[in-house]
Design a protein around this motif. Sequence first.
Motif, PDB file in Angstrom:
ATOM      1  N   UNK A   7       0.712  -1.426  -0.172  1.00  9.91           N
ATOM      2  CA  UNK A   7       0.064  -0.054   0.020  1.00  9.91           C
ATOM      3  C   UNK A   7       0.837   1.266   0.041  1.00  9.91           C
ATOM      4  N   UNK A   8       2.052   1.458   0.891  1.00 10.52           N
ATOM      5  CA  UNK A   8       2.671   2.467   1.026  1.00 10.52           C
ATOM      6  C   UNK A   8       3.420   2.572  -0.454  1.00 10.52           C
ATOM      7  N   UNK A   9       4.107   1.572  -1.274  1.00  8.23           N
ATOM      8  CA  UNK A   9       4.689   1.807  -2.685  1.00  8.23           C
ATOM      9  C   UNK A   9       3.451   2.207  -3.423  1.00  8.23           C
ATOM     10  N   UNK A  10       2.429   1.730  -3.378  1.00  8.96           N
ATOM     11  CA  UNK A  10       1.378   2.195  -4.460  1.00  8.96           C
ATOM     12  C   UNK A  10       0.881   3.593  -4.243  1.00  8.96           C
ATOM     13  N   UNK A  11       0.726   3.853  -2.940  1.00  6.69           N
ATOM     14  CA  UNK A  11       0.400   5.269  -2.528  1.00  6.69           C
ATOM     15  C   UNK A  11       1.463   6.164  -2.795  1.00  6.69           C
ATOM     16  N   UNK A  12       2.394   6.205  -2.789  1.00  2.00           N
ATOM     17  CA  UNK A  12       3.682   6.856  -2.705  1.00  2.00           C
ATOM     18  C   UNK A  12       4.243   7.023  -4.217  1.00  2.00           C
ATOM     19  N   UNK A  13       3.671   6.319  -5.122  1.00  3.64           N
ATOM     20  CA  UNK A  13       3.958   6.539  -6.514  1.00  3.64           C
ATOM     21  C   UNK A  13       4.216   7.697  -7.001  1.00  3.64           C
ATOM     22  N   UNK A  64      -9.035   7.992  -7.376  1.00  4.22           N
ATOM     23  CA  UNK A  64      -8.796   6.721  -8.216  1.00  4.22           C
ATOM     24  C   UNK A  64      -8.008   5.549  -7.409  1.00  4.22           C
ATOM     25  N   UNK A  65      -6.834   6.022  -6.766  1.00  5.84           N
ATOM     26  CA  UNK A  65      -5.823   5.158  -6.254  1.00  5.84           C
ATOM     27  C   UNK A  65      -6.658   4.099  -5.284  1.00  5.84           C
ATOM     28  N   UNK A  66      -7.597   4.829  -4.647  1.00  3.09           N
ATOM     29  CA  UNK A  66      -8.321   4.192  -3.648  1.00  3.09           C
ATOM     30  C   UNK A  66      -8.983   2.894  -4.163  1.00  3.09           C
ATOM     31  N   UNK A  67      -9.347   2.868  -5.513  1.00  2.00           N
ATOM     32  CA  UNK A  67     -10.204   1.683  -5.925  1.00  2.00           C
ATOM     33  C   UNK A  67      -9.193   0.668  -6.175  1.00  2.00           C
ATOM     34  N   UNK A  68      -8.035   0.885  -6.164  1.00  2.00           N
ATOM     35  CA  UNK A  68      -7.186  -0.460  -6.229  1.00  2.00           C
ATOM     36  C   UNK A  68      -7.304  -1.389  -5.040  1.00  2.00           C
ATOM     37  N   UNK A 108      -6.100  -2.988 -18.873  1.00  2.00           N
ATOM     38  CA  UNK A 108      -4.681  -3.293 -18.272  1.00  2.00           C
ATOM     39  C   UNK A 108      -3.620  -2.542 -18.034  1.00  2.00           C
ATOM     40  N   UNK A 109      -3.861  -1.450 -18.769  1.00  2.00           N
ATOM     41  CA  UNK A 109      -2.834  -0.277 -18.645  1.00  2.00           C
ATOM     42  C   UNK A 109      -2.922   0.252 -17.335  1.00  2.00           C
ATOM     43  N   UNK A 110      -3.725   0.400 -16.615  1.00  2.00           N
ATOM     44  CA  UNK A 110      -3.915   0.946 -15.263  1.00  2.00           C
ATOM     45  C   UNK A 110      -3.028   0.072 -14.370  1.00  2.00           C
ATOM     46  N   UNK A 111      -2.344   0.985 -13.539  1.00  2.00           N
ATOM     47  CA  UNK A 111      -1.342   0.519 -12.205  1.00  2.00           C
ATOM     48  C   UNK A 111      -2.132   1.099 -11.116  1.00  2.00           C
ATOM     49  N   UNK A 112      -1.875   0.254  -9.755  1.00  3.78           N
ATOM     50  CA  UNK A 112      -1.384  -1.044  -9.906  1.00  3.78           C
ATOM     51  C   UNK A 112      -2.137  -2.280 -10.363  1.00  3.78           C
ATOM     52  N   UNK A 113      -3.390  -2.124 -10.548  1.00  4.54           N
ATOM     53  CA  UNK A 113      -4.182  -3.330 -10.934  1.00  4.54           C
ATOM     54  C   UNK A 113      -5.080  -2.576 -12.171  1.00  4.54           C
TER      55      UNK A 113
END
Lengths: 317, 317
Positions: free
Chosen positions: A204-210, A220-224, B121-126
């Motif tokens: 989560x840190x890595x994905x949130x710190x991108x 949008x990130x939260x939808x991960x 599929x282009x969306x990160x992280x998933x």
Amino acid sequence: MPPIADLPEAHVVVDWGTTSFRAVLLSPDGAIRERIETGDGIQFVDKGAFEATLLRLLSPWLAAEGALDIVLVGMVTSRNGWIEVPYVPCPCTPGDLAGGAIRRRLSNGSSVILLPGINDPARKPFPDVMRGEETQIVGFGLENTATIVLPGTHSKWARVADGRISGFRTFVTGELYALLVLHSFIARAAGAQGDGSPAAFARGIADGATDAVDGDAMLSLVFAARTGMLAGALAAGDIRDYVSGLLIAQEFRQARACGFFGEGERIGIVGNDGLNRRYADVARHFGLEVVAGSEHAAIDGARAILAAEKGPRHDAA
Amino acid sequence: MPPIADLPEAHVVVDWGTTSFRAVLLSPDGAIRERIETGDGIQFVDKGAFEATLLRLLSPWLAAEGALDIVLVGMVTSRNGWIEVPYVPCPCTPGDLAGGAIRRRLSNGSSVILLPGINDPARKPFPDVMRGEETQIVGFGLENTATIVLPGTHSKWARVADGRISGFRTFVTGELYALLVLHSFIARAAGAQGDGSPAAFARGIADGATDAVDGDAMLSLVFAARTGMLAGALAAGDIRDYVSGLLIAQEFRQARACGFFGEGERIGIVGNDGLNRRYADVARHFGLEVVAGSEHAAIDGARAILAAEKGPRHDAA
């Protein structure tokens, strides 16, 4: 923090918040002699019943010691508390905070001192506010230029320098985390599971710190949290820790954008909401050196404010 | 959208979601003859009871028309629905969507076609996902290079070009709004009040769209709902509209950072969640020209996908 001159008598510091009452009885040198902690938060106290409640809760100490000096901090000093103590504006010194305090003599001869919260008129669109955390910041120490973070439901980021709290900003990260894991699409996915997946927290840190193009797209990130489940990359038991890492990392990104830190700097982390280790992990991910505050920062701060009462005051321009 | 060749027979399009069932009976030329809308969302249907439920809900039309072609879109095609239809990856054409559909012959001779959702599929992280909105996007039209927004609980931003849906991204803005006004510190302040303060909505847009240093600090900006109250600048009845404007403006800022639009471009807004006018207001604040989609975009899209069934398919690289 330089040594604080001993205060003349035994005294009491009470952090009286919305949901809890936490008091310590201190020796003149600041050593903790006893504690009283109850669930008598201000939301359960009738407007006219604060003095009676305080005397009842502290009755063991008052019976043994007689009249005491009692310092009150936290939401008890707000509009919904006992007496509303006006905010002191930043930048401010401990002397300014002492000058903004309100004193009352109680029926048993004790003296109550309600310390003020502070606001930051520089924050847009409206002045930011805190009530209680400023005492912990003073306890951490104001001598060195530094950024100090107080993790919590509403975490506070403050800048201190030259013996003053220069300014601060609130981030509602902890509350947003609770809303998401308890009430949202994430709650349905995560269920009641998920305490303690360090790997999910780190992810989560890595994905949130991108620093990718979407690093600022928190909505949008939260939808991960959902797409990671659908992709088979996150187990139900991982969701809470993943979201925790993601949101705290977003808080650090946003605080960095607001100028609170740059790569390689030091950051102080103070507080007792059980989040300090998480915040320290994220701080190190962002290349920061962590200085852990004392767990007695609130007590140290309250004593420093009392000691400053006769000291020089700072008049905001 | 170019004219869609008439389909040979009367047919039915059903948007069968988590909480509702919405069907239209269409003439061969696409005109709506009748509607059936009920609360029989898929969450209330037992796994083995979808066919019986569908035949029961459509029984007036089946009795009058005999066997019908029935197109199903929405969460009924998900893992929690009737038959899980695998996602079709972006970029994709209407022909690709037709190719990913699953057909079933029902006991009464009707033909059911479950349309697929799509993923990116282009969306990160998933990989990002949608299920139902892609049909509305097809209905809006794919001929011109454009960004299309579908406001909702989880709003979708899509890019279309050259007859394809190129890619998309989900923003959980609507859900976050509901969490904040129903369950947070904002809920306590706002109470049950606050419908329809255009001035508060406009103020929220301005504060959420700021290009100041803290424009990306959404976790902090949201706290303005409280500090605005404390400063006497926001009345209780203003809070909901203020937060609505703030969050939608943040969504636009974040979508812009992700490359969805630049100043002066056009944007399509499609959907029927009652948010289109709000999104159009925010779009204009960001200097965009708004193209409103048809309220029948889902029907147009379903018909276009059926018409494309024999057309050329796009094979993703």
